[in-house]
Design a protein around this motif. Structure first.
Motif, short mmCIF file in Angstrom:
data_model
loop_
_atom_site.label_atom_id
_atom_site.label_comp_id
_atom_site.label_asym_id
_atom_site.label_seq_id
_atom_site.Cartn_x
_atom_site.Cartn_y
_atom_site.Cartn_z
N VAL A 314 0.80 -1.11 0.16
CA VAL A 314 -0.05 0.07 0.04
C VAL A 314 0.85 1.35 0.00
O VAL A 314 1.80 1.38 0.74
CB VAL A 314 -0.96 -0.02 1.08
CG1 VAL A 314 -1.74 1.37 1.25
CG2 VAL A 314 -1.72 -1.18 1.27
N PHE A 315 0.41 2.13 -0.71
CA PHE A 315 1.02 3.45 -0.97
C PHE A 315 0.30 4.56 -0.92
O PHE A 315 -0.85 4.54 -1.26
CB PHE A 315 1.97 3.67 -2.58
CG PHE A 315 3.01 2.86 -2.64
CD1 PHE A 315 4.40 3.43 -2.44
CD2 PHE A 315 2.88 1.49 -3.21
CE1 PHE A 315 5.36 2.20 -2.81
CE2 PHE A 315 4.05 0.71 -3.61
CZ PHE A 315 5.21 1.28 -3.10
N ASP A 336 -3.64 10.21 -1.68
CA ASP A 336 -3.48 9.32 -2.96
C ASP A 336 -3.13 7.81 -2.31
O ASP A 336 -2.26 7.96 -1.23
CB ASP A 336 -2.63 9.96 -3.99
CG ASP A 336 -2.98 10.86 -4.72
OD1 ASP A 336 -4.16 10.93 -5.19
OD2 ASP A 336 -2.08 11.65 -5.18
N VAL A 337 -4.18 7.15 -2.57
CA VAL A 337 -3.84 5.65 -2.07
C VAL A 337 -3.99 4.61 -3.33
O VAL A 337 -4.80 4.61 -4.10
CB VAL A 337 -5.15 5.03 -1.07
CG1 VAL A 337 -4.84 3.79 -0.54
CG2 VAL A 337 -5.26 6.22 -0.01
N GLU A 338 -2.86 3.92 -3.27
CA GLU A 338 -2.66 2.97 -4.14
C GLU A 338 -2.00 1.38 -3.75
O GLU A 338 -1.48 1.54 -2.65
CB GLU A 338 -1.39 3.42 -5.32
CG GLU A 338 -1.38 2.45 -6.40
CD GLU A 338 -0.34 3.07 -7.51
OE1 GLU A 338 -0.41 2.70 -8.62
OE2 GLU A 338 0.61 3.85 -6.98
N VAL A 339 -2.91 0.39 -4.07
CA VAL A 339 -2.49 -0.74 -3.91
C VAL A 339 -2.02 -1.62 -5.02
O VAL A 339 -2.44 -1.53 -6.01
CB VAL A 339 -3.70 -1.52 -3.19
CG1 VAL A 339 -3.24 -3.00 -2.96
CG2 VAL A 339 -4.29 -1.04 -2.05
N VAL A 340 -0.56 -2.10 -5.02
CA VAL A 340 0.09 -2.95 -5.96
C VAL A 340 0.54 -4.15 -5.56
O VAL A 340 0.60 -4.58 -4.24
CB VAL A 340 1.27 -2.21 -6.25
CG1 VAL A 340 0.87 -0.72 -6.96
CG2 VAL A 340 2.12 -1.92 -5.42
N GLU A 345 -3.02 -5.84 -11.71
CA GLU A 345 -3.32 -4.45 -12.28
C GLU A 345 -3.30 -3.54 -11.04
O GLU A 345 -4.03 -3.98 -10.06
CB GLU A 345 -4.41 -3.99 -13.19
CG GLU A 345 -4.38 -4.80 -14.47
CD GLU A 345 -3.37 -4.03 -15.31
OE1 GLU A 345 -2.76 -3.04 -15.05
OE2 GLU A 345 -3.05 -4.69 -16.25
N PRO A 346 -2.52 -2.32 -10.92
CA PRO A 346 -2.53 -1.60 -9.51
C PRO A 346 -4.01 -0.89 -9.54
O PRO A 346 -4.49 -0.61 -10.60
CB PRO A 346 -1.24 -0.51 -9.89
CG PRO A 346 -1.15 -0.69 -11.38
CD PRO A 346 -1.35 -1.94 -11.84
N ASN A 347 -4.45 -0.56 -8.30
CA ASN A 347 -5.52 -0.06 -8.03
C ASN A 347 -5.38 1.32 -7.33
O ASN A 347 -4.61 1.35 -6.27
CB ASN A 347 -6.62 -0.91 -7.41
CG ASN A 347 -7.99 -0.21 -7.35
OD1 ASN A 347 -8.31 1.07 -7.41
ND2 ASN A 347 -8.91 -0.93 -7.24
N ARG A 348 -5.75 2.55 -7.68
CA ARG A 348 -5.35 3.75 -7.19
C ARG A 348 -6.46 4.85 -7.13
O ARG A 348 -7.28 4.69 -7.89
CB ARG A 348 -4.40 4.35 -8.08
CG ARG A 348 -3.73 6.15 -7.61
CD ARG A 348 -2.85 6.66 -8.37
NE ARG A 348 -2.55 7.96 -7.85
CZ ARG A 348 -1.33 8.65 -8.54
NH1 ARG A 348 -1.03 8.23 -9.64
NH2 ARG A 348 -1.18 9.89 -8.06
N GLN A 349 -6.67 5.33 -6.07
CA GLN A 349 -7.82 6.37 -5.71
C GLN A 349 -7.15 7.44 -5.03
O GLN A 349 -6.44 7.36 -4.24
CB GLN A 349 -8.92 5.58 -5.00
CG GLN A 349 -9.79 4.43 -5.69
CD GLN A 349 -11.04 3.92 -4.85
OE1 GLN A 349 -11.26 4.83 -4.15
NE2 GLN A 349 -11.47 2.84 -5.22
N LEU A 361 -9.62 -1.86 -2.09
CA LEU A 361 -9.29 -1.65 -3.28
C LEU A 361 -9.06 -3.16 -3.80
O LEU A 361 -8.00 -3.67 -3.44
CB LEU A 361 -8.02 -0.71 -3.49
CG LEU A 361 -8.37 0.61 -2.99
CD1 LEU A 361 -6.93 1.25 -2.87
CD2 LEU A 361 -9.09 1.26 -3.82
N ASP A 362 -9.90 -3.41 -4.80
CA ASP A 362 -9.64 -4.95 -5.30
C ASP A 362 -8.77 -5.00 -6.57
O ASP A 362 -8.81 -3.90 -7.35
CB ASP A 362 -10.92 -5.68 -5.68
CG ASP A 362 -11.86 -5.87 -4.45
OD1 ASP A 362 -11.14 -6.15 -3.39
OD2 ASP A 362 -12.97 -6.32 -4.73
#
Length: 622
Positions: A314-315, A336-340, A345-349, A361-362
Motif C-alpha cells: 500500500v502506498f 492518494d492511495v494505491e495498492v499494488v 493491475e494496480p488500483n489507485r484512488q 481496493l480490489d
C-alpha cells in the motif's frame, strides 16, 4: 514383527500423533517434535544400515557368480576325463573308472549347489532392495509429519502470544507535575492526568513484553511494531495541589494490550501465513476510537485499507506503508492511495479523509507477456501442439542449501555453470498432454501394469491397486498435472516427444531444474525466504488446494524465468547427470510441508516408484 514392519508402524503412529496436535500447547507440540525427530534420526540410521546390507548382498552375489564360472570349468574338465576313461574301457573292459565317475558326480553337484546359491542370493538381494524402497518413502513421510507438527507449533505460538498480549489489567498510577507559571489550573490538571495515563500505558506495555513467553524474540522487534495499549476506562482517585504549585494525581485505569494478527507474526519473526484470518482471539477494544491531534494541531483519523489479495503493498501519497489489512492515522484532507502486487493491475484512488474511513481496493490479475523469442512450442506428429516451453538463459548459479535451512542431501553448496540455454515446459505436464501421448502410442504406465499408485495416507505411502494417472484418488481436469507416473513413464513420454517433434527432449537434470526454479534468486523460494500465503499449492500454504489435491497448472504466478509451479503442486522427476536412470524428485507437493517445497530440497526415490503427488516437466535442448 520384523524390523521393516516395526519402522512402518513408527511412521503410522507419527501421523496419528500429528493429527491430534492441533489443540495442544506449545510445550506439548515441542515435546512431540523432539520425540519425532529422535524417531526420524533412528529411522535414518536404520535406512543407512539397510542400504549397506543391500550393497553387501549385491557384492556377495557377484562373488558367487564368479564361483559358478570356476565350478562350470571343473565340471567340464571332469566330464572330459570321464569320457576318456570310457574310451579306454573299450580296449580294457576291466578298467576301474569309479573314481573318475565320482569326481564328475561331485563336480555336477558342486555346480548345481552354486547355481542354487545364486538364485537364493539374488532373491535375498531383491527383497532387500524392496525393503530399502519402502523405507525411503516412509522416511520422507515421517519427515513430512515432523514438518506438519512444526506448522502446528508456529500456530500455537501465535495463539499463545495473543492470549498473553491481549489482556486487560487494572492499574493504579500516581503522578506529580509542576504547573507552569502561565498555565491555568484546569490546563495543569488535564496535563497531569494525560501524563499519568501515558506513564501507566508505558509501564503496562513494558510489563506485557516482559511477561511474554517469547519476550526476547518479541522485544528485539518492538521498535518496528505497531502494537499499542488501549485505555479502556480511567478515573481520578485522588488529586490535590501543593503550596509550591505542584499538581498530584492518583488514577485508576483499565488498560488493554492490542495486538493484531499480522503484528503477532512480525513480533515472532514468522511468515504472515500463520496470522492470516480474523482477530477473534484478540480482546475487544472500544467501538469508537477517538481522533488524535498531531503536534501541529491538525486532526488525525484512522484509515483502514483492504484488498482481495495477500502480500500486496500500500502506498499513501507515494510512501509505502506495508501490506493490507492496513490501519494507519493520517491527517484530514486529500490523499492518494494505491495498492499494488506483482501479477496484478494496480488500483489507485484519490480520497478525502474527514472521518475514520475503510477503503477496499480490489486487484485484477494481469496476463504475463513475453518478449519475442522467449517462447517455444513444437508441433508434434499428427498436428498435435506440444507443451509450451520457456527459454531459460545460460548462466551460473550456486546449487544446494544456500540459506543453511536444508537437509544433508542438499549439501555442500556448489557453483554450477550452464553454458547453453534450454527450453523448459512452463508448466508441469498436464493430464491432457499425457493422454495425447497414450493415445498416440498405446502406452501403459507402470501403475496400470503392477500394484497401482501410492498415496500419502496416515503418515506413509500406501499402494492402491486401482489408482493410476486416470484415477489418482481426487478429481483431475485436463489442466491438472499428470500424477502416478514413474521415472520410466516420464522418460517414455520425452522419447515420444523427441520422435514426434524431431527435437531433443528429455527430463531436466537436477542442475537445470534448480537453476530454472530459482529464477536467478538465492532464497528458499523464488519470491523470497518465506513461503507466504496463497503463493503455491503445498501443504499448509494457504491455497484452496493445500492438503486436498493438485491445482490446475498456472494457478499461481510465474517465477522470474517465466515458469509456473516450481514450488509445490507435484514433485517433479529429474535425472542425475551421471546416471539418467536414477531418480530424484524436486519442488514439493500439495500434501508436503512448505519446508520440503524449498528450491533446493531433494527426495531420492526408486525409478519405479509412483505416487499421486509426483509428476514431471520436460526440457528441450537447442
Amino acid at each position: 514383527m520384523n524390523r521393516i514392519a516395526q519402522l512402518t508402524c513408527i511412521v503410522a503412529l507419527s501421523f496419528c500423533n500429528f493429527v491430534f496436535a492441533a489443540d495442544l500447547s506449545v510445550a506439548d507440540i515441542e515435546q512431540k517434535i523432539t520425540a519425532k525427530q529422535a524417531e526420524y534420526n533412528n529411522y535414518n540410521k536404520n535406512l543407512e544400515s539397510e542400504i549397506g546390507a543391500a550393497s553387501k548382498l549385491e557384492k556377495d552375489l557377484e562373488a558367487v557368480r564368479q564361483n559358478v564360472t570356476l565350478a562350470d570349468a571343473d565340471r567340464q574338465s571332469a566330464l572330459i576325463e570321464m569320457n576318456l576313461q570310457y574310451e579306454k574301457m573299450v580296449d580294457n573292459p576291466e578298467l576301474d573308472i569309479s573314481s573318475t565317475k565320482a569326481n564328475y558326480a561331485k563336480a555336477v553337484r558342486t555346480h548345481k549347489a552354486i547355481k542354487d546359491s545364486i538364485t537364493a542370493k539374488y532373491n535375498e538381494w531383491q527383497t532387500k532392495l524392496q525393503d530399502v524402497e519402502r523405507m525411503q518413502v516412509s522416511k520422507h513421510s515421517l519427515l513430512n509429519t515432523i514438518e506438519g507438527l512444526k506448522e502446528q507449533l508456529n500456530g500455537a505460538r501465535i495463539d499463545r502470544l495473543y492470549k498473553e498480549f491481549n489482556r486487560q489489567e487494572a492499574v493504579v498510577v500516581s503522578h506529580n507535575i509542576a504547573c507552569d507559571k502561565d498555565e491555568t489550573i484546569s490546563k495543569c490538571t488535564e496535563r497531569g492526568k494525560s501524563l499519568a495515563k501515558q506513564k501507566a500505558s508505558k509501564r503496562f506495555l513494558d510489563s506485557l513484553y516482559d511477561g511474554l513467553s517469547e519476550s526476547i524474540q518479541a522485544s528485539a522487534r518492538r521498535e518496528s511494531s505497531d502494537v499499542f495499549v488501549q485505555v479502556v476506562r480511567s478515573e481520578v482517585a485522588e488529586s490535590n495541589f501543593s503550596g509550591q504549585g505542584n499538581f498530584n494525581v492518583k488514577m485508576n485505569l483499565q488498560l488493554q494490550g492490542n495486538l493484531k494478527r499480522a503484528e503477532g507474526c512480525a513480533l515472532l519473526g514468522l511468515d504472515r501465513r500463520y496470522c492470516v484470518g480474523n482477530d477473534s482471539k484478540v480482546a475487544p477494544v472500544l467501538a469508537e476510537k477517538p481522533k488524535v491531534s498531531s503536534p501541529d494541531g491538525s486532526v488525525m483519523y484512522e484509515l483502514t485499507v483492504r484488498s482481495n489479495v495477500f502480500d500486496d503493498e500500500v502506498f499513501i501519497d507515494g510512501v509505502s506503508y506495508g501490506s493490507t489489512k492496513l490501519q494507519i492515522m493520517v491527517p484530514a484532507g486529500e490523499h492518494d492511495v494505491e495498492v499494488v502486487k506483482r501479477g496484478y493491475e494496480p488500483n489507485r484512488q484519490r480520497i478525502t479523509i474527514k472521518e475514520p474511513t475503510t477503503l477496499k481496493l480490489d486487484l485484477q490479475r494481469t496476463k504475463y507477456a513475453f518478449s519475442k523469442g522467449e517462447k517455444i512450442q513444437d508441433i508434434l506428429a499428427g498436428d498435435i501442439p506440444g507443451p509450451e516451453l520457456v527459454v531459460v538463459p545460460a548462466g551460473s548459479f550456486r546449487m544446494g542449501d544456500i540459506t543453511g535451512t536444508g537437509l544433508d542431501n542438499e549439501r555442500p553448496v556448489k557453483t554450477r555453470d550452464l553454458k547453453q540455454s534450454f527450453g523448459m515446459s512452463e508448466t508441469e505436464i498436464t493430464v491432457k498432454a499425457f493422454e495425447q501421448f497414450v493415445k498416440a502410442t498405446s502406452y501403459v504406465t507402470d501403475a496400470e501394469k503392477d500394484k497401482g499408485c501410492a498415496s500419502y495416507s496416515e503418515g506413509q505411502a500406501v499402494w492402491e491397486s486401482n489408482r493410476n494417472w486416470r484415477s489418482p484418488g481426487f478429481a483431475q481436469s485436463d489442466k491438472s498435472p499428470v500424477v502416478c507416473v514413474s521415472l520410466g513413464d516420464a522418460q517414455a513420454f520425452v522419447s515420444w516427444m523427441s520422435k514426434a517433434s524431431n527435437q531433443a527432449y528429455k527430463l531436466p537434470s537436477e542442475a537445470q531444474w534448480e537453476y530454472a526454479a530459482r529464477g536467478g534468486k538465492e532464497t528458499d523460494f523464488w519470491w523470497g525466504e518465506g513461503v507466504g500465503t496463497d503463493n503455491a499449492n503445498c501443504g499448509w500454504c494457504g491455497s484452496q488446494w493445500s492438503n486436498v489435491g493438485t491445482s490446475p497448472v498456472a494457478s499461481f504466478e510465474r517465477n522470474h524465468f517465466g515458469l509456473y509451479d516450481t514450488v509445490g503442486n507435484v514433485w517433479e522427476w529429474t535425472t542425475s547427470s551421471s546416471d539418467i536412470n536414477s531418480g530424484t524428485v524436486r519442488g514439493g507437493a500439495w500434501n508436503f510441508a512448505p519446508r520440503l517445497a524449498r528450491v533446493s530440497t531433494r527426495m531420492e526415490l526408486e525409478p519405479s516408484f509412483r505416487a499421486n503427488y509426483i509428476g514431471f516437466r520436460v526440457v528441450r535442448e537447442q
